[in-house]
Design an enzyme around this catalytic site. Structure first.
Site, mmCIF file in Angstrom:
data_model
loop_
_atom_site.group_PDB
_atom_site.id
_atom_site.type_symbol
_atom_site.label_atom_id
_atom_site.label_comp_id
_atom_site.label_asym_id
_atom_site.label_seq_id
_atom_site.Cartn_x
_atom_site.Cartn_y
_atom_site.Cartn_z
ATOM 1 N N ARG A 55 0.739 -1.197 0.053
ATOM 2 C CA ARG A 55 -0.054 -0.071 0.055
ATOM 3 C C ARG A 55 0.878 1.135 0.135
ATOM 4 O O ARG A 55 1.756 1.494 0.810
ATOM 5 C CB ARG A 55 -1.012 -0.156 1.377
ATOM 6 C CG ARG A 55 -1.697 -1.219 1.098
ATOM 7 C CD ARG A 55 -2.902 -1.299 2.384
ATOM 8 N NE ARG A 55 -3.527 -2.482 2.456
ATOM 9 C CZ ARG A 55 -4.843 -2.466 2.040
ATOM 10 N NH1 ARG A 55 -5.510 -1.580 1.409
ATOM 11 N NH2 ARG A 55 -5.513 -3.778 2.068
ATOM 12 N N SER A 76 -23.804 -13.944 9.607
ATOM 13 C CA SER A 76 -23.238 -12.739 8.860
ATOM 14 C C SER A 76 -23.292 -12.976 7.351
ATOM 15 O O SER A 76 -22.985 -14.109 6.851
ATOM 16 C CB SER A 76 -22.017 -12.534 9.725
ATOM 17 O OG SER A 76 -21.168 -11.637 8.945
ATOM 18 N N SER A 96 -19.508 -1.639 0.327
ATOM 19 C CA SER A 96 -18.666 -0.657 -0.271
ATOM 20 C C SER A 96 -17.686 -1.132 -1.483
ATOM 21 O O SER A 96 -17.418 -0.339 -2.367
ATOM 22 C CB SER A 96 -17.862 -0.028 0.874
ATOM 23 O OG SER A 96 -16.882 -1.172 1.359
ATOM 24 N N HIS A 126 -22.282 3.210 4.163
ATOM 25 C CA HIS A 126 -22.285 3.717 2.856
ATOM 26 C C HIS A 126 -23.536 4.329 2.284
ATOM 27 O O HIS A 126 -23.429 4.643 1.078
ATOM 28 C CB HIS A 126 -21.457 2.946 1.949
ATOM 29 C CG HIS A 126 -20.217 2.498 2.256
ATOM 30 N ND1 HIS A 126 -19.008 3.391 1.878
ATOM 31 C CD2 HIS A 126 -19.479 1.666 3.073
ATOM 32 C CE1 HIS A 126 -17.812 2.818 2.375
ATOM 33 N NE2 HIS A 126 -18.101 1.890 3.010
ATOM 34 N N LYS A 168 -18.189 9.687 6.239
ATOM 35 C CA LYS A 168 -18.562 9.583 4.994
ATOM 36 C C LYS A 168 -19.709 10.445 4.337
ATOM 37 O O LYS A 168 -19.189 11.676 3.993
ATOM 38 C CB LYS A 168 -18.972 8.084 4.429
ATOM 39 C CG LYS A 168 -17.938 7.421 4.789
ATOM 40 C CD LYS A 168 -18.171 5.800 4.447
ATOM 41 C CE LYS A 168 -17.014 4.747 4.722
ATOM 42 N NZ LYS A 168 -16.333 4.769 6.019
ATOM 43 N N THR A 220 -11.483 7.315 24.631
ATOM 44 C CA THR A 220 -11.997 8.639 24.656
ATOM 45 C C THR A 220 -13.022 9.228 23.617
ATOM 46 O O THR A 220 -12.959 8.735 22.313
ATOM 47 C CB THR A 220 -10.530 9.482 24.196
ATOM 48 O OG1 THR A 220 -9.625 8.940 25.124
ATOM 49 C CG2 THR A 220 -10.744 11.006 24.206
ATOM 50 N N THR A 278 -8.707 -6.725 1.428
ATOM 51 C CA THR A 278 -9.918 -5.922 1.209
ATOM 52 C C THR A 278 -10.908 -6.637 0.351
ATOM 53 O O THR A 278 -12.114 -6.599 0.462
ATOM 54 C CB THR A 278 -9.795 -4.351 0.897
ATOM 55 O OG1 THR A 278 -8.838 -3.585 1.643
ATOM 56 C CG2 THR A 278 -11.085 -3.467 0.785
#
Length: 407
Positions: free
Chosen positions: A22, A137, A189, A217, A248, A278, A363
Site C-alpha cells: 500500500r 453474517s 462498499s 455507505h 462519509k 476517549t 479488502t
C-alpha cells in the site's frame, strides 16, 4: 534469536512483489478546491482530481459545517477530556445522540469514536452477552463486523452474499427460541450492491432474530431525508439496530448505533469499545450534528449527486471497461490482477493527475482487485469525461500487454 526487523521487512517485501504493497499519496484536500487535492511527491507538487473519496457529498468542506466545528472548538476546545464515564458526557454528545435517534426513528442513539469501533463494539457486545447467541453474517460484511464477530466468541454462521434462500436454510436449522443476530450491510462498499433488506427483515421476524444493519455507505445519499436504505424502503421500524458513521456522507468523523432504549443502554453499559475509549471532541459532535441537519433537508444536494453518478454510469456503458453494474453510487472497475491494478493507478496519477487508489487483498479476494470509483456532486461532467477516456485507454493497454504475454 529472532530477527524481528528481518521478519517485518520480509513481509513487506512480499507485498511489494505481489503488487499489494500500500502506497499512500501525500495529499492536501484544501477547503473550496474539491474535487482537487494538492499532491506532494518527489518531483514537486501537483493538483490532482480525487475519485475515491468517501466524503460522498463534500460535506467536510461545507462552510456551515466548518463554522460549526470552529465555533465548537473555540467554545469547548479541541478535545473531550477522556472517556465519557470518567471525564463526563459533553452536552454536545447528548444533542448528537438525540439527533441520530430522530434521524433513524429510533428511541436512542449512541456515538463512538469511529464507524469501525461502533461495529466492533456493538456486534461483539450484543452477540457476546446474549445467552447462546448465534450470529448470521453476510459473506461480504466489513472487516469491523468480522472483528466484532471474532471478539464476541459467539457461534457464527456465514450466509452467502445477499442470498435469502441460503440465509433461511441456516435459520430454519436453529431452534426457534435460540438467540440470533443477523448482521448485514445496506450498500456494500466494494461490490456496490444493495442488500435485500425487506426479505431479511421478513426472515428475522419468522425465525425470531434481531437485525443489525450497517448503513455507513448509505446515510446521506439514500432516502428522502438522507437516512439511508432503511429510510428509502420505509423499513427503519423493522430493523432493530442501525449503524452508521459521520465520516462519509456527513463528512466529519465518528460512528454510531441507533435502536431501542433498552438495547442502547445495554451497549453503553457493557461495550469495552465505548467505555474505555476517549469520546469524540464536542466540536466534532457539533459539526456532525450540523451536517446531519443539512443532509436531512438536502434534496438539491442529493439530486446533484445522483445526476453525476448516473452520468458517469452512462459514459462507462459506452466503453469496454470491466465495470460492475450496480444500483448504488459505488462503481467498481474490476481489473483482476494486483500488479495491473497498481500500474493503472500509478499511470492515472503520474500522467493524468487522477487519483484512484487500487483495492487489493485482503479488502477484496485475490483475483478481484479493482479500482473503486466514487463520484461527488462537486465533480463536473467534463471531469467525468476525462476520467472515462483515461481509464478506457489504460484498460486497452492492459489487455494488449496480456495478449503479448499469452502469445
Amino acid at each position: 534469536m529472532m530477527e524481528y526487523d528481518q521478519f517485518f521487512e520480509s513481509y513487506t517485501q512480499t507485498l511489494q512483489k505481489e503488487g499489494r504493497y500500500r502506497i499512500f499519496a501525500n495529499l492536501e484536500r484544501l477547503v473550496g478546491q474539491a474535487p482537487y487535492a494538492r499532491w506532494h511527491h518527489a518531483g514537486g507538487v501537483d493538483d490532482v482530481v480525487v475519485w475515491c473519496s468517501n466524503d460522498y457529498l463534500g460535506m467536510s468542506h461545507h462552510p456551515q459545517v466548518i463554522s460549526a466545528f470552529v465555533e465548537g472548538a473555540q467554545k469547548y476546545g479541541v478535545g473531550s477530556g477522556g472517556t465519557r464515564n470518567i471525564a463526563g458526557t459533553a452536552h454536545a454528545h447528548v444533542l448528537l445522540e438525540d439527533a441520530i435517534a430522530d434521524f433513524h426513528h429510533k428511541e436512542k442513539g449512541l456515538i463512538f469514536s469511529s464507524g469501525y469501533t461502533a461495529n466492533e463494539a456493538a456486534v461483539s457486545t450484543i452477540a457476546g452477552n446474549l445467552p447462546n447467541c448465534v450470529m448470521l453474517s453476510d459473506a461480504k460484511n466489513h472487516a469491523s463486523i468480522i472483528q466484532g464477530i471474532r471478539s464476541s466468541r459467539a457461534s457464527r454462521i456465514i450466509f452467502k452474499h445477499n442470498d435469502l434462500e441460503d440465509l433461511e436454510s441456516k435459520l430454519i436449522a436453529l431452534p426457534i427460541d435460540q438467540a440470533k443476530l443477523i448482521v448485514f450491510t445496506s450498500v456494500y462498499s466494494m461490490e456496490g450492491d444493495i442488500a435485500p433488506v425487506e426479505g431479511i427483515c421478513n426472515l428475522a421476524q419468522k425465525y425470531g432474530a434481531l437485525t443489525y444493519i450497517d448503513e455507513v455507505h448509505a446515510v446521506g445519499m439514500y432516502g428522502e431525508d438522507g437516512a439511508g436504505i432503511t429510510s428509502q424502503l420505509n423499513l427503519r421500524d423493522r430493523v432493530d439496530i442501525i449503524q452508521g458513521n459521520f465520516a462519509k456522507g456527513f463528512g466529519v468523523v465518528g460512528g454510531y448505533i441507533a435502536g431501542s432504549k433498552a438495547l442502547i443502554d445495554f451497549v453503553r453499559s457493557a461495550a469495552a469499545g465505548f467505555i474505555f475509549t476517549t469520546s469524540i471532541p464536542p466540536a466534532t459532535a457539533i459539526a456532525a450534528r450540523k451536517s446531519l441537519e443539512m443532509i436531512a433537508v438536502g434534496h438539491d444536494l442529493r439530486a446533484q449527486f445522483w445526476d453525476r453518478v448516473h452520468y458517469f454510469k452512462q459514459q462507462l456503458a459506452k466503453t469496454h471497461l470491466p465495470f460492475q453494474q450496480t444500483n448504488s453510487h459505488i462503481v467498481p472497475i474490476v481489473i483482476g490482477h494486483a500488479k495491473h491494478c497498481r500500474e493503472i493507478s500509478d499511470i492515472l496519477l503520474h500522467q493524468h493527475k487522477i487519483y484512484v487508489q487500487p483495492i487489493n487483498y485482503p479488502t477484496v479476494p485475490v483475483g478481484e482487485e479493482r479500482l473503486r470509483i466514487t463520484v461527488t456532486p462537486l465533480h463536473t461532467h467534463a471531469q467525468i469525461d476525462v476520467l472515462v477516456e483515461a481509464l478506457s485507454g489504460l484498460w486497452s493497454m492492459c489487455l494488449a500487454k496480456q495478449s503479448q504475454k499469452a502469445a
